[in-house]
Design a protein around this motif. Structure first.
Motif, PDB file in Angstrom:
ATOM      1  N   SER A   1     -21.124 -89.109  60.951  1.00 39.50           N
ATOM      2  CA  SER A   1     -22.283 -88.274  61.271  1.00 39.50           C
ATOM      3  C   SER A   1     -21.913 -87.357  62.424  1.00 39.50           C
ATOM      4  O   SER A   1     -21.619 -87.821  63.521  1.00 39.50           O
ATOM      5  CB  SER A   1     -23.484 -89.148  61.652  1.00 39.50           C
ATOM      6  OG  SER A   1     -24.572 -88.347  62.051  1.00 39.50           O
ATOM      7  N   SER A   2     -21.960 -86.038  62.166  1.00 33.88           N
ATOM      8  CA  SER A   2     -21.562 -85.100  63.218  1.00 33.88           C
ATOM      9  C   SER A   2     -22.755 -84.392  63.857  1.00 33.88           C
ATOM     10  O   SER A   2     -22.581 -83.389  64.541  1.00 33.88           O
ATOM     11  CB  SER A   2     -20.575 -84.066  62.667  1.00 33.88           C
ATOM     12  OG  SER A   2     -21.203 -83.178  61.774  1.00 33.88           O
ATOM     13  N   SER A   3     -23.929 -84.939  63.661  1.00 32.39           N
ATOM     14  CA  SER A   3     -25.100 -84.354  64.308  1.00 32.39           C
ATOM     15  C   SER A   3     -24.975 -84.488  65.819  1.00 32.39           C
ATOM     16  O   SER A   3     -24.554 -85.531  66.315  1.00 32.39           O
ATOM     17  CB  SER A   3     -26.373 -85.069  63.846  1.00 32.39           C
ATOM     18  OG  SER A   3     -27.495 -84.581  64.555  1.00 32.39           O
ATOM     19  N   PRO A   4     -25.334 -83.461  66.571  1.00 34.15           N
ATOM     20  CA  PRO A   4     -25.332 -83.609  68.024  1.00 34.15           C
ATOM     21  C   PRO A   4     -26.564 -84.366  68.516  1.00 34.15           C
ATOM     22  O   PRO A   4     -26.635 -84.714  69.681  1.00 34.15           O
ATOM     23  CB  PRO A   4     -25.341 -82.164  68.527  1.00 34.15           C
ATOM     24  CG  PRO A   4     -26.010 -81.410  67.449  1.00 34.15           C
ATOM     25  CD  PRO A   4     -25.638 -82.094  66.163  1.00 34.15           C
TER      26      PRO A   4
ATOM     27  N   ASP B   1     -10.701 -91.268  70.958  1.00 34.41           N
ATOM     28  CA  ASP B   1     -11.167 -92.133  69.869  1.00 34.41           C
ATOM     29  C   ASP B   1     -10.717 -91.680  68.484  1.00 34.41           C
ATOM     30  O   ASP B   1     -11.001 -92.354  67.495  1.00 34.41           O
ATOM     31  CB  ASP B   1     -12.702 -92.209  69.902  1.00 34.41           C
ATOM     32  CG  ASP B   1     -13.214 -92.856  71.174  1.00 34.41           C
ATOM     33  OD1 ASP B   1     -12.610 -93.859  71.627  1.00 34.41           O
ATOM     34  OD2 ASP B   1     -14.215 -92.368  71.740  1.00 34.41           O
ATOM     35  N   ALA B   2     -10.037 -90.567  68.377  1.00 34.75           N
ATOM     36  CA  ALA B   2      -9.677 -90.023  67.065  1.00 34.75           C
ATOM     37  C   ALA B   2      -8.786 -90.966  66.264  1.00 34.75           C
ATOM     38  O   ALA B   2      -9.007 -91.150  65.065  1.00 34.75           O
ATOM     39  CB  ALA B   2      -9.013 -88.662  67.203  1.00 34.75           C
ATOM     40  N   ALA B   3      -7.794 -91.563  66.880  1.00 34.59           N
ATOM     41  CA  ALA B   3      -6.867 -92.436  66.149  1.00 34.59           C
ATOM     42  C   ALA B   3      -7.600 -93.601  65.499  1.00 34.59           C
ATOM     43  O   ALA B   3      -7.323 -93.953  64.336  1.00 34.59           O
ATOM     44  CB  ALA B   3      -5.767 -92.942  67.076  1.00 34.59           C
TER      45      ALA B   3
ATOM     46  N   LEU C   1     -20.234 -89.265  65.703  1.00 38.51           N
ATOM     47  CA  LEU C   1     -19.143 -88.566  66.404  1.00 38.51           C
ATOM     48  C   LEU C   1     -19.521 -88.139  67.812  1.00 38.51           C
ATOM     49  O   LEU C   1     -18.664 -88.078  68.690  1.00 38.51           O
ATOM     50  CB  LEU C   1     -18.664 -87.367  65.589  1.00 38.51           C
ATOM     51  CG  LEU C   1     -18.005 -87.697  64.241  1.00 38.51           C
ATOM     52  CD1 LEU C   1     -17.571 -86.417  63.537  1.00 38.51           C
ATOM     53  CD2 LEU C   1     -16.834 -88.655  64.395  1.00 38.51           C
ATOM     54  N   ARG C   2     -20.806 -87.867  68.037  1.00 39.28           N
ATOM     55  CA  ARG C   2     -21.239 -87.448  69.370  1.00 39.28           C
ATOM     56  C   ARG C   2     -20.947 -88.519  70.423  1.00 39.28           C
ATOM     57  O   ARG C   2     -20.716 -88.215  71.593  1.00 39.28           O
ATOM     58  CB  ARG C   2     -22.736 -87.145  69.358  1.00 39.28           C
ATOM     59  CG  ARG C   2     -23.221 -86.579  70.690  1.00 39.28           C
ATOM     60  CD  ARG C   2     -24.707 -86.487  70.721  1.00 39.28           C
ATOM     61  NE  ARG C   2     -25.209 -87.750  71.271  1.00 39.28           N
ATOM     62  CZ  ARG C   2     -26.437 -87.902  71.706  1.00 39.28           C
ATOM     63  NH1 ARG C   2     -27.294 -86.935  71.637  1.00 39.28           N
ATOM     64  NH2 ARG C   2     -26.823 -89.059  72.202  1.00 39.28           N
ATOM     65  N   ASP C   3     -20.945 -89.759  70.019  1.00 33.65           N
ATOM     66  CA  ASP C   3     -20.706 -90.861  70.950  1.00 33.65           C
ATOM     67  C   ASP C   3     -19.223 -91.132  71.194  1.00 33.65           C
ATOM     68  O   ASP C   3     -18.878 -92.019  71.961  1.00 33.65           O
ATOM     69  CB  ASP C   3     -21.356 -92.147  70.428  1.00 33.65           C
ATOM     70  CG  ASP C   3     -22.862 -92.106  70.505  1.00 33.65           C
ATOM     71  OD1 ASP C   3     -23.416 -91.230  71.202  1.00 33.65           O
ATOM     72  OD2 ASP C   3     -23.505 -92.950  69.850  1.00 33.65           O
ATOM     73  N   LYS C   4     -18.372 -90.405  70.524  1.00 31.25           N
ATOM     74  CA  LYS C   4     -16.930 -90.609  70.633  1.00 31.25           C
ATOM     75  C   LYS C   4     -16.288 -89.479  71.436  1.00 31.25           C
ATOM     76  O   LYS C   4     -16.792 -88.368  71.484  1.00 31.25           O
ATOM     77  CB  LYS C   4     -16.293 -90.673  69.238  1.00 31.25           C
ATOM     78  CG  LYS C   4     -16.843 -91.786  68.363  1.00 31.25           C
ATOM     79  CD  LYS C   4     -16.559 -93.135  68.950  1.00 31.25           C
ATOM     80  CE  LYS C   4     -17.051 -94.251  68.059  1.00 31.25           C
ATOM     81  NZ  LYS C   4     -16.745 -95.564  68.612  1.00 31.25           N
ATOM     82  N   ILE C   5     -15.163 -89.792  72.014  1.00 32.53           N
ATOM     83  CA  ILE C   5     -14.368 -88.768  72.700  1.00 32.53           C
ATOM     84  C   ILE C   5     -13.287 -88.338  71.724  1.00 32.53           C
ATOM     85  O   ILE C   5     -12.417 -89.134  71.341  1.00 32.53           O
ATOM     86  CB  ILE C   5     -13.757 -89.311  74.001  1.00 32.53           C
ATOM     87  CG1 ILE C   5     -14.868 -89.679  74.973  1.00 32.53           C
ATOM     88  CG2 ILE C   5     -12.800 -88.281  74.610  1.00 32.53           C
ATOM     89  CD1 ILE C   5     -14.409 -90.447  76.189  1.00 32.53           C
TER      90      ILE C   5
ATOM     91  N   GLN D   1     -18.088 -80.578  65.893  1.00 29.88           N
ATOM     92  CA  GLN D   1     -17.687 -81.979  66.019  1.00 29.88           C
ATOM     93  C   GLN D   1     -16.941 -82.444  64.765  1.00 29.88           C
ATOM     94  O   GLN D   1     -15.922 -83.127  64.851  1.00 29.88           O
ATOM     95  CB  GLN D   1     -18.918 -82.883  66.248  1.00 29.88           C
ATOM     96  CG  GLN D   1     -19.601 -82.664  67.575  1.00 29.88           C
ATOM     97  CD  GLN D   1     -20.680 -81.585  67.527  1.00 29.88           C
ATOM     98  OE1 GLN D   1     -20.623 -80.618  66.783  1.00 29.88           O
ATOM     99  NE2 GLN D   1     -21.671 -81.738  68.383  1.00 29.88           N
ATOM    100  N   MET D   2     -17.455 -82.049  63.586  1.00 28.13           N
ATOM    101  CA  MET D   2     -16.805 -82.450  62.333  1.00 28.13           C
ATOM    102  C   MET D   2     -15.470 -81.739  62.172  1.00 28.13           C
ATOM    103  O   MET D   2     -14.469 -82.347  61.782  1.00 28.13           O
ATOM    104  CB  MET D   2     -17.712 -82.161  61.142  1.00 28.13           C
ATOM    105  CG  MET D   2     -17.136 -82.611  59.809  1.00 28.13           C
ATOM    106  SD  MET D   2     -16.890 -84.409  59.684  1.00 28.13           S
ATOM    107  CE  MET D   2     -18.575 -84.967  59.466  1.00 28.13           C
ATOM    108  N   LYS D   3     -15.434 -80.454  62.484  1.00 24.79           N
ATOM    109  CA  LYS D   3     -14.187 -79.700  62.319  1.00 24.79           C
ATOM    110  C   LYS D   3     -13.090 -80.242  63.224  1.00 24.79           C
ATOM    111  O   LYS D   3     -11.929 -80.380  62.799  1.00 24.79           O
ATOM    112  CB  LYS D   3     -14.432 -78.210  62.613  1.00 24.79           C
ATOM    113  CG  LYS D   3     -13.198 -77.348  62.478  1.00 24.79           C
ATOM    114  CD  LYS D   3     -12.650 -77.317  61.062  1.00 24.79           C
ATOM    115  CE  LYS D   3     -11.552 -76.274  60.914  1.00 24.79           C
ATOM    116  NZ  LYS D   3     -10.249 -76.852  60.664  1.00 24.79           N
ATOM    117  N   ILE D   4     -13.431 -80.584  64.459  1.00 27.94           N
ATOM    118  CA  ILE D   4     -12.433 -81.157  65.363  1.00 27.94           C
ATOM    119  C   ILE D   4     -11.909 -82.478  64.811  1.00 27.94           C
ATOM    120  O   ILE D   4     -10.711 -82.748  64.853  1.00 27.94           O
ATOM    121  CB  ILE D   4     -13.002 -81.315  66.791  1.00 27.94           C
ATOM    122  CG1 ILE D   4     -13.105 -79.932  67.447  1.00 27.94           C
ATOM    123  CG2 ILE D   4     -12.136 -82.250  67.637  1.00 27.94           C
ATOM    124  CD1 ILE D   4     -13.789 -79.931  68.792  1.00 27.94           C
TER     125      ILE D   4
END
Length: 178
Positions: free
Chosen positions: A8-11, A66-68, A40-44, A94-97
């Motif tokens: 979920s990439s909602s801000p 947190d990406a890995a 995703l908003r809660d992740k770095i 957020q989703m594109k990154i």
């Protein structure tokens, strides 16, 4: 039983696209699937630096974020649900990154089923074609991906405007049919 990962990439927690994720999740759980939702908003998640450490040298990304962990969950999932609010007729940043950070391990993402969820203030169904085209660029780099379904709800901007919309039932039913 399938292993489902929802991104979920909602801000906004409880935003319209995030609410559709929750409906999808409830439907998938009701059908006996294993489901995890990542907000995703809660992740770095830092943008890709283009250093090629992951792709050229096949080493872990040197960025400590947190990406890995999220990518490993994507690799382990049978089904990936990618949800975004529409920003200027495209997916959220957020989703594109997050997608860009998959560059090191995308060749290992094989035989995945994908569902795409999008919400927008503008109520033009053609917007979803643009969003799917955005996601298709990612899928074109994967081995044997399948788009299993899409949900679009336009005319929703402020938090909660999704309530009572047909897309809520669609999301639940789509999750239940995974």
């Amino acid at each position: 039983m399938k292993k489902i990962l929802i991104l979920s990439s909602s801000p906004r927690k409880g935003g319209n696209s995030d609410t559709l994720c929750d409906e999808f999740l409830q439907g998938a759980l009701a059908s006996g699937n294993e489901v995890e939702k990542i907000f995703l908003r809660d992740k770095i998640i830092h943008p890709c630096q283009g250093c090629s450490v992951c792709s050229q040298y096949h080493k872990p990304c040197p960025q400590k974020d947190d990406a890995a962990e999220i990518i490993q969950k994507m690799l382990a999932a049978d089904v990936i649900v990618m949800a975004t609010p529409v920003y200027f007729y495209a997916m959220s940043g957020q989703m594109k990154i997050m997608i860009d950070r998959c560059c090191g391990l995308y060749t290992e993402m094989k035989d995945k089923d994908f569902y795409f969820i999008a919400t927008a203030a503008e109520d033009d169904p053609k917007i979803m074609d643009r969003i799917v085209a955005n996601f298709q660029g990612f899928l074109d780099c994967l081995e044997n991906p399948t788009i299993k379904g899409t949900i679009f709800c336009g005319g929703v901007w402020h938090v909660g405007e999704i309530k009572g919309k047909e897309a809520m039932k669609e999301a639940y039913n789509m999750g239940a049919q995974v």
